[in-house]
Write a protein that holds these residues in place. Structure first.
Motif, PDB file in Angstrom:
ATOM      1  N   ILE A   5     -19.800  15.057 -46.484  1.00  0.00           N
ATOM      2  CA  ILE A   5     -21.062  14.404 -46.117  1.00  0.00           C
ATOM      3  C   ILE A   5     -21.049  14.310 -44.593  1.00  0.00           C
ATOM      4  CG2 ILE A   5     -22.391  12.260 -46.203  1.00  0.00           C
ATOM      5  CD1 ILE A   5     -20.859  11.646 -48.847  1.00  0.00           C
ATOM      6  N   ASN A   6     -22.120  14.803 -43.967  1.00  0.00           N
ATOM      7  CA  ASN A   6     -22.145  14.747 -42.496  1.00  0.00           C
ATOM      8  C   ASN A   6     -22.184  13.327 -41.980  1.00  0.00           C
ATOM      9  OD1 ASN A   6     -22.136  17.489 -42.122  1.00  0.00           O
ATOM     10  ND2 ASN A   6     -24.374  17.654 -42.035  1.00  0.00           N
ATOM     11  N   ASN A   7     -21.471  13.087 -40.891  1.00  0.00           N
ATOM     12  CA  ASN A   7     -21.646  11.867 -40.118  1.00  0.00           C
ATOM     13  C   ASN A   7     -22.269  12.269 -38.791  1.00  0.00           C
ATOM     14  OD1 ASN A   7     -20.620  10.141 -42.026  1.00  0.00           O
ATOM     15  ND2 ASN A   7     -18.524  10.286 -41.278  1.00  0.00           N
ATOM     16  N   TYR A   8     -22.908  11.311 -38.128  1.00  0.00           N
ATOM     17  CA  TYR A   8     -23.627  11.629 -36.895  1.00  0.00           C
ATOM     18  C   TYR A   8     -23.185  10.702 -35.769  1.00  0.00           C
ATOM     19  CZ  TYR A   8     -26.371  13.753 -40.561  1.00  0.00           C
ATOM     20  OH  TYR A   8     -26.745  14.457 -41.666  1.00  0.00           O
ATOM     21  N   TYR A   9     -23.120  11.232 -34.560  1.00  0.00           N
ATOM     22  CA  TYR A   9     -22.760  10.417 -33.387  1.00  0.00           C
ATOM     23  C   TYR A   9     -21.512   9.592 -33.663  1.00  0.00           C
ATOM     24  CZ  TYR A   9     -27.343  11.875 -31.815  1.00  0.00           C
ATOM     25  OH  TYR A   9     -28.421  12.623 -31.445  1.00  0.00           O
ATOM     26  N   VAL A  10     -20.478  10.272 -34.138  1.00  0.00           N
ATOM     27  CA  VAL A  10     -19.280   9.556 -34.584  1.00  0.00           C
ATOM     28  C   VAL A  10     -18.600   8.814 -33.425  1.00  0.00           C
ATOM     29  CG1 VAL A  10     -16.980   9.859 -35.591  1.00  0.00           C
ATOM     30  CG2 VAL A  10     -18.942  11.030 -36.589  1.00  0.00           C
ATOM     31  N   SER A  11     -18.366   9.495 -32.300  1.00  0.00           N
ATOM     32  CA  SER A  11     -17.658   8.811 -31.194  1.00  0.00           C
ATOM     33  C   SER A  11     -18.471   7.636 -30.674  1.00  0.00           C
ATOM     34  CB  SER A  11     -17.388   9.717 -30.009  1.00  0.00           C
ATOM     35  OG  SER A  11     -17.221  11.005 -30.407  1.00  0.00           O
ATOM     36  N   GLU A  12     -19.788   7.843 -30.573  1.00  0.00           N
ATOM     37  CA  GLU A  12     -20.631   6.748 -30.088  1.00  0.00           C
ATOM     38  C   GLU A  12     -20.532   5.555 -31.045  1.00  0.00           C
ATOM     39  OE1 GLU A  12     -21.471   9.889 -30.373  1.00  0.00           O
ATOM     40  OE2 GLU A  12     -22.488  10.565 -28.555  1.00  0.00           O
ATOM     41  N   SER A  13     -20.631   5.835 -32.349  1.00  0.00           N
ATOM     42  CA  SER A  13     -20.630   4.760 -33.352  1.00  0.00           C
ATOM     43  C   SER A  13     -19.291   4.015 -33.350  1.00  0.00           C
ATOM     44  CB  SER A  13     -20.878   5.355 -34.748  1.00  0.00           C
ATOM     45  OG  SER A  13     -22.075   6.106 -34.761  1.00  0.00           O
ATOM     46  N   VAL A  14     -18.197   4.773 -33.348  1.00  0.00           N
ATOM     47  CA  VAL A  14     -16.877   4.131 -33.404  1.00  0.00           C
ATOM     48  C   VAL A  14     -16.596   3.398 -32.084  1.00  0.00           C
ATOM     49  CG1 VAL A  14     -14.411   4.496 -33.822  1.00  0.00           C
ATOM     50  CG2 VAL A  14     -16.092   5.838 -35.073  1.00  0.00           C
ATOM     51  N   GLY A  15     -17.080   3.972 -30.972  1.00  0.00           N
ATOM     52  CA  GLY A  15     -16.918   3.304 -29.676  1.00  0.00           C
ATOM     53  C   GLY A  15     -17.647   1.961 -29.646  1.00  0.00           C
ATOM     54  N   ILE A  16     -18.846   1.954 -30.194  1.00  0.00           N
ATOM     55  CA  ILE A  16     -19.624   0.699 -30.213  1.00  0.00           C
ATOM     56  C   ILE A  16     -18.908  -0.335 -31.093  1.00  0.00           C
ATOM     57  CG2 ILE A  16     -21.794  -0.377 -30.938  1.00  0.00           C
ATOM     58  CD1 ILE A  16     -23.171   2.364 -30.269  1.00  0.00           C
ATOM     59  N   ALA A  17     -18.463   0.083 -32.278  1.00  0.00           N
ATOM     60  CA  ALA A  17     -17.770  -0.852 -33.193  1.00  0.00           C
ATOM     61  C   ALA A  17     -16.495  -1.393 -32.538  1.00  0.00           C
ATOM     62  CB  ALA A  17     -17.447  -0.154 -34.514  1.00  0.00           C
ATOM     63  N   THR A  18     -15.807  -0.529 -31.801  1.00  0.00           N
ATOM     64  CA  THR A  18     -14.577  -0.955 -31.125  1.00  0.00           C
ATOM     65  C   THR A  18     -14.900  -1.976 -30.037  1.00  0.00           C
ATOM     66  OG1 THR A  18     -13.571   1.178 -31.604  1.00  0.00           O
ATOM     67  CG2 THR A  18     -12.574  -0.102 -29.827  1.00  0.00           C
ATOM     68  N   GLY A  19     -15.966  -1.732 -29.293  1.00  0.00           N
ATOM     69  CA  GLY A  19     -16.381  -2.682 -28.257  1.00  0.00           C
ATOM     70  C   GLY A  19     -16.726  -4.036 -28.855  1.00  0.00           C
ATOM     71  N   MET A  20     -17.395  -3.986 -29.987  1.00  0.00           N
ATOM     72  CA  MET A  20     -17.759  -5.259 -30.637  1.00  0.00           C
ATOM     73  C   MET A  20     -16.509  -5.970 -31.153  1.00  0.00           C
ATOM     74  SD  MET A  20     -21.349  -4.106 -32.395  1.00  0.00           S
ATOM     75  CE  MET A  20     -21.679  -5.661 -33.213  1.00  0.00           C
ATOM     76  N   LEU A  21     -15.538  -5.197 -31.613  1.00  0.00           N
ATOM     77  CA  LEU A  21     -14.276  -5.806 -32.079  1.00  0.00           C
ATOM     78  C   LEU A  21     -13.529  -6.463 -30.917  1.00  0.00           C
ATOM     79  CD1 LEU A  21     -12.178  -6.334 -34.292  1.00  0.00           C
ATOM     80  CD2 LEU A  21     -11.287  -4.024 -33.914  1.00  0.00           C
ATOM     81  N   ILE A  22     -13.457  -5.775 -29.806  1.00  0.00           N
ATOM     82  CA  ILE A  22     -12.784  -6.328 -28.613  1.00  0.00           C
ATOM     83  C   ILE A  22     -13.473  -7.632 -28.191  1.00  0.00           C
ATOM     84  CG2 ILE A  22     -12.366  -5.928 -26.132  1.00  0.00           C
ATOM     85  CD1 ILE A  22     -12.110  -2.891 -26.861  1.00  0.00           C
ATOM     86  N   THR A  23     -14.798  -7.606 -28.206  1.00  0.00           N
ATOM     87  CA  THR A  23     -15.572  -8.788 -27.805  1.00  0.00           C
ATOM     88  C   THR A  23     -15.343  -9.945 -28.781  1.00  0.00           C
ATOM     89  OG1 THR A  23     -17.215  -7.264 -26.917  1.00  0.00           O
ATOM     90  CG2 THR A  23     -17.902  -9.551 -27.154  1.00  0.00           C
ATOM     91  N   ALA A  24     -15.328  -9.627 -30.082  1.00  0.00           N
ATOM     92  CA  ALA A  24     -15.124 -10.668 -31.100  1.00  0.00           C
ATOM     93  C   ALA A  24     -13.719 -11.271 -30.981  1.00  0.00           C
ATOM     94  CB  ALA A  24     -15.336 -10.085 -32.499  1.00  0.00           C
ATOM     95  N   LEU A  25     -12.725 -10.438 -30.742  1.00  0.00           N
ATOM     96  CA  LEU A  25     -11.350 -10.938 -30.618  1.00  0.00           C
ATOM     97  C   LEU A  25     -11.222 -11.820 -29.380  1.00  0.00           C
ATOM     98  CD1 LEU A  25      -9.513  -7.639 -31.626  1.00  0.00           C
ATOM     99  CD2 LEU A  25      -9.421  -9.774 -32.916  1.00  0.00           C
ATOM    100  N   HIS A  26     -11.826 -11.377 -28.285  1.00  0.00           N
ATOM    101  CA  HIS A  26     -11.804 -12.175 -27.057  1.00  0.00           C
ATOM    102  C   HIS A  26     -12.494 -13.524 -27.295  1.00  0.00           C
ATOM    103  CE1 HIS A  26     -12.296 -13.389 -22.899  1.00  0.00           C
ATOM    104  NE2 HIS A  26     -13.573 -13.578 -23.161  1.00  0.00           N
ATOM    105  N   ASN A  27     -13.632 -13.462 -27.958  1.00  0.00           N
ATOM    106  CA  ASN A  27     -14.394 -14.684 -28.239  1.00  0.00           C
ATOM    107  C   ASN A  27     -13.588 -15.652 -29.103  1.00  0.00           C
ATOM    108  OD1 ASN A  27     -16.960 -16.242 -28.408  1.00  0.00           O
ATOM    109  ND2 ASN A  27     -16.744 -15.727 -30.577  1.00  0.00           N
ATOM    110  N   ALA A  28     -12.732 -15.100 -29.977  1.00  0.00           N
ATOM    111  CA  ALA A  28     -11.914 -15.954 -30.853  1.00  0.00           C
ATOM    112  C   ALA A  28     -10.723 -16.546 -30.103  1.00  0.00           C
ATOM    113  CB  ALA A  28     -11.433 -15.135 -32.056  1.00  0.00           C
ATOM    114  N   GLY A  29     -10.449 -16.050 -28.899  1.00  0.00           N
ATOM    115  CA  GLY A  29      -9.319 -16.581 -28.127  1.00  0.00           C
ATOM    116  C   GLY A  29      -8.098 -15.678 -28.167  1.00  0.00           C
ATOM    117  N   LEU A  30      -8.307 -14.417 -28.551  1.00  0.00           N
ATOM    118  CA  LEU A  30      -7.190 -13.466 -28.579  1.00  0.00           C
ATOM    119  C   LEU A  30      -7.315 -12.473 -27.433  1.00  0.00           C
ATOM    120  CD1 LEU A  30      -7.123 -12.892 -32.430  1.00  0.00           C
ATOM    121  CD2 LEU A  30      -5.349 -14.032 -31.063  1.00  0.00           C
TER     122      LEU A  30
END
Ligand code: IYR
Length: 238
Positions: free
Chosen positions: A158-183
């Protein structure tokens, strides 16, 4: 119009939705302008305290905090909503050790020949070398994989689209969420990273995106004396 569109969800769950089956955007929350101003300032001063660190404490982190941050990452926008990411969350000491050893093998080659001098010079201010003790010390290693393509229940691509962009965005949100939690976090990219797919037994349709090391900073953690660009250096308003 009543056309039906085939939609692929993660875990290859295939279902049909009606194109007209839109729902009200009831989760949207509005704020008075002054409050928006205040919230943007508060968020800015919070995120400006984020630093990438390499000196972690072994102090445990409750799993629920990591789960919440991963759920936050999972809300990221993605090409055609394919959500082409997988997070392997490692707290097992034995696996961490294996990852550290394999990463240090690659890094030794990187620092003693594979990397061009110009690249090593660029890394000098960061003080990095082939030793990666944080891979064993930090309580969690989150290895992020990009799903290059999905697989349906018959094993068809099944094709995926804009994979690096999508995973990069999710990673950025994860970094932000972890920072926000105090990690604190470290985005670590041993190169090449193929060994992670093998150690973590991920499918051939996945590529390692990066390792996000997370936990508390050690009491004596130090960070390089580097700064970020000013807004006018990286922005044009037209
Ligand atoms: N992967 C190596 C080298 C490295 C590369 C970049 I670009 C960095 O910003 C930092 C390190 C390492 O982790 O040491």
């Amino acid at each position: 119009m009543n056309r039906q569109y085939k939609v692929f969800y993660p875990k290859n769950l295939v279902s049909f939705v009606d194109k007209d089956d839109f729902i009200p955007f009831s989760s949207y929350k509005s704020y008075p302008i002054e409050q928006m101003q205040r919230r943007s300032e508060d968020f800015l001063s919070n995120i400006q305290r984020r630093r990438t660190i390499r000196h972690f404490s072994d102090k445990p982190v409750p799993k629920e905090i990591i789960e919440n941050c991963l759920k936050a990452a999972g809300t990221a926008p993605s090409g055609a909503n394919r959500q082409p990411w997988h997070f392997s969350v490692i707290s097992d000491q034995e696996i961490k050790k294996q990852i550290r050893h394999a990463a240090e093998e690659e890094e030794k080659k990187f620092y003693s020949g594979r990397a061009p001098d110009e690249w090593l010079e660029a890394l000098e201010p960061l003080g990095t070398d082939e030793n990666k003790p944080f891979l064993e010390v930090a309580p969690y290693l989150i290895v992020i994989f990009s799903e290059v393509h999905g697989l349906d229940s018959e094993g068809e691509k099944i094709n995926n689209y804009y994979v690096s962009e999508s995973v990069g965005i999710a990673t950025g949100m994860l970094i932000t969420a972890l920072h926000n939690a105090g990690l604190a976090t470290l985005t670590h990219t041993p190169s090449p990273m193929n060994f992670l797919r093998k150690i973590l037994k991920r499918g051939k349709n996945e590529r390692t995106f990066l390792i996000l090391v997370t936990g508390f900073p050690s009491d004596d953690a130090k960070v390089p004396n580097i700064t970020k660009k000013n807004l006018d250096e990286y922005t044009t308003f037209i």
